[in-house]
Motif scaffolding. Structure first.
Motif, PDB file in Angstrom:
ATOM      1  N   ASP A 106       0.806  -1.224   0.000  1.00  0.00           N
ATOM      2  CA  ASP A 106       0.000   0.000   0.000  1.00  0.00           C
ATOM      3  C   ASP A 106       0.837   1.272   0.000  1.00  0.00           C
ATOM      4  O   ASP A 106       0.342   2.344  -0.346  1.00  0.00           O
ATOM      5  CB  ASP A 106      -0.926   0.000   1.224  1.00  0.00           C
ATOM      6  N   ARG A 157      -3.738   5.546 -13.143  1.00  0.00           N
ATOM      7  CA  ARG A 157      -5.151   5.335 -13.453  1.00  0.00           C
ATOM      8  C   ARG A 157      -5.498   5.890 -14.834  1.00  0.00           C
ATOM      9  O   ARG A 157      -4.896   6.848 -15.322  1.00  0.00           O
ATOM     10  CB  ARG A 157      -6.034   6.030 -12.414  1.00  0.00           C
ATOM     11  N   LYS A 193      -3.687  -1.594  -7.028  1.00  0.00           N
ATOM     12  CA  LYS A 193      -4.800  -1.101  -6.219  1.00  0.00           C
ATOM     13  C   LYS A 193      -5.959  -0.696  -7.130  1.00  0.00           C
ATOM     14  O   LYS A 193      -5.800   0.140  -8.019  1.00  0.00           O
ATOM     15  CB  LYS A 193      -4.368   0.086  -5.358  1.00  0.00           C
ATOM     16  N   TYR A 194      -7.104  -1.339  -6.898  1.00  0.00           N
ATOM     17  CA  TYR A 194      -8.329  -1.052  -7.643  1.00  0.00           C
ATOM     18  C   TYR A 194      -9.196  -0.108  -6.806  1.00  0.00           C
ATOM     19  O   TYR A 194      -9.431  -0.374  -5.619  1.00  0.00           O
ATOM     20  CB  TYR A 194      -9.126  -2.333  -7.903  1.00  0.00           C
ATOM     21  N   TYR A 195      -9.686   0.936  -7.438  1.00  0.00           N
ATOM     22  CA  TYR A 195     -10.534   1.900  -6.750  1.00  0.00           C
ATOM     23  C   TYR A 195     -11.983   1.764  -7.243  1.00  0.00           C
ATOM     24  O   TYR A 195     -12.214   1.477  -8.427  1.00  0.00           O
ATOM     25  CB  TYR A 195     -10.043   3.325  -7.015  1.00  0.00           C
ATOM     26  N   TYR A 244     -14.946  -0.690  -0.794  1.00  0.00           N
ATOM     27  CA  TYR A 244     -13.538  -0.885  -0.445  1.00  0.00           C
ATOM     28  C   TYR A 244     -12.642  -0.785  -1.678  1.00  0.00           C
ATOM     29  O   TYR A 244     -13.055  -1.107  -2.791  1.00  0.00           O
ATOM     30  CB  TYR A 244     -13.320  -2.265   0.188  1.00  0.00           C
ATOM     31  N   THR A 245     -11.396  -0.356  -1.454  1.00  0.00           N
ATOM     32  CA  THR A 245     -10.381  -0.532  -2.492  1.00  0.00           C
ATOM     33  C   THR A 245      -9.908  -1.979  -2.429  1.00  0.00           C
ATOM     34  O   THR A 245     -10.085  -2.663  -1.422  1.00  0.00           O
ATOM     35  CB  THR A 245      -9.187   0.413  -2.286  1.00  0.00           C
ATOM     36  N   ARG A 246      -9.317  -2.445  -3.511  1.00  0.00           N
ATOM     37  CA  ARG A 246      -8.841  -3.828  -3.581  1.00  0.00           C
ATOM     38  C   ARG A 246      -7.339  -3.804  -3.832  1.00  0.00           C
ATOM     39  O   ARG A 246      -6.875  -3.420  -4.905  1.00  0.00           O
ATOM     40  CB  ARG A 246      -9.561  -4.573  -4.716  1.00  0.00           C
TER      41      ARG A 246
END
Length: 351
Positions: free
Chosen positions: A78, A108, A179-181, A268-270
């Protein structure tokens, strides 16, 4: 791995698992604690061989990493996202389209997903060469063990695949933090809830730390998408194109995708942590013809007869630079499949 002197960084709290009743894939579980004897290794080799010829995905347990060590990996994963501001991320942005190399940030909205929707995914990729960048080393020791089991399944010497992955040679094996938003309702509608199109990885194997946000799915032999279930402190392994090419189609590069999580996890983020294993750049992606298995069952070629078989470097650069950037054509056989030719190989993307 972590010691008493590791730097102090914020702890990343993983989200709770979903309570929804999902259609999970039934994947084999490989227990590495059984690899201490020749009999145990032979049994595991058969289990891995079966997994790689059918699902192309399997779990690993008892791999030597404690739950605390796995938690630490997510804390580290993270940091490139939560502890680095946007201005600094731009300084270390990768040049995938120009160089065909996944190093640095994939920011992104770099990839086109579908319906005019661009991704909401950040990557930070670190080359396997520890002299270039600092990165977690926990997964590196696992690669020889996994590769040995796969080589045994082909009835080849255990070091056949290991020797193609020299850590001191020129290559592009790398650690990826991803990290997926969450996305807008409009983007979900326009992209049919797909966050990352169905695809195969282009290396030999991918090692993923199991994490609780359900979004990863695999495409089964029966034509159905099924979810990958979270198993605490497990690793998830899948085969890619290079493994399929080298094994003459005996091992499958499995089609997988990432979709919108179930309702109770959508806020949640992943966060994910991977190790993508690539053979050395100069390895030709031709079938290992000395394999007794391939001599018995035959070879399923992805390259046309007479075609110049690409090296790993040629294949990874072409796949990397094209992904999410190239113009795709809808398949004449399936409207949910888009296609492109890369190095003479038909590559499919599943919506």
């Amino acid at each position: 791995m972590p010691s008493l002197t590791v730097p102090s960084i914020p702890h990343y709290t993983l989200p709770p698992i979903t309570k929804e009743n999902l259609d999970y894939a039934d994947l084999p579980i490989i227990d590495l604690s059984k690899a201490d004897t020749s009999e145990g290794r032979a049994a595991l080799a058969r289990q891995v061989c079966d997994a790689m010829t059918n699902q192309g995905f399997f779990y690993i347990i008892n791999h030597g990493l404690s739950p605390a060590q796995s938690e630490r990996i997510f804390d580290i994963a993270d940091v490139p996202f939560a502890q680095v501001d946007d201005e600094e991320k731009q300084k270390y942005a990768g040049t995938m389209k120009q160089t065909g190399s996944y190093q640095g940030y994939k920011l992104r909205q770099y990839w086109h997903v579908d319906g005019g929707v661009r991704d909401q995914i950040e990557n930070y990729n670190i080359n396997r060469d520890v002299n270039k960048r600092q990165h977690p080393e926990a997964v590196r020791p696992l690669l020889p063990e996994i590769s040995q089991l796969m080589a045994l399944g082909l009835e080849l010497p255990e070091d056949t695949l290991v020797n193609m992955h020299g850590f001191d040679t020129v290559g592009e094996s790398y650690v990826r933090f991803m990290k997926y938003y969450p996305r807008s309702e409009e983007d979900e509608l326009n992209s049919k809830n797909v966050w990352l199109k169905g695809h195969t990885d282009f290396g030999t194997i991918t090692i993923l730390y199991s994490q609780p946000v359900s979004a990863l799915q695999i495409f089964g032999l029966d034509g159905r998408w099924r979810w990958i279930k979270h198993i605490e402190n497990a690793l998830v392994v899948n085969a890619g194109d290079a493994m399929e090419f080298l094994s003459g189609g005996f091992y499958r590069g499995t089609i997988h995708r990432v979709v919108q999580p179930p309702i109770d996890q959508r806020t949640y983020t992943r966060l994910s942590a991977f190790y993508f294993a690539m053979p050395d750049d100069n390895v030709k992606l031709a079938p290992l013809l000395d394999s007794p298995v391939l001599q018995r069952v035959g070879i399923k070629r992805r390259f046309e007869d007479g075609a110049d078989v690409p090296t790993v470097e040629q294949w990874r650069k072409a796949r990397t630079s094209a992904y999410g950037q190239s113009e795709l054509k809808t398949s004449e056989k399936d409207k949910d499949v888009e296609e492109e030719f890369i190095n003479g190989v038909l590559v499919k993307h599943y919506n």
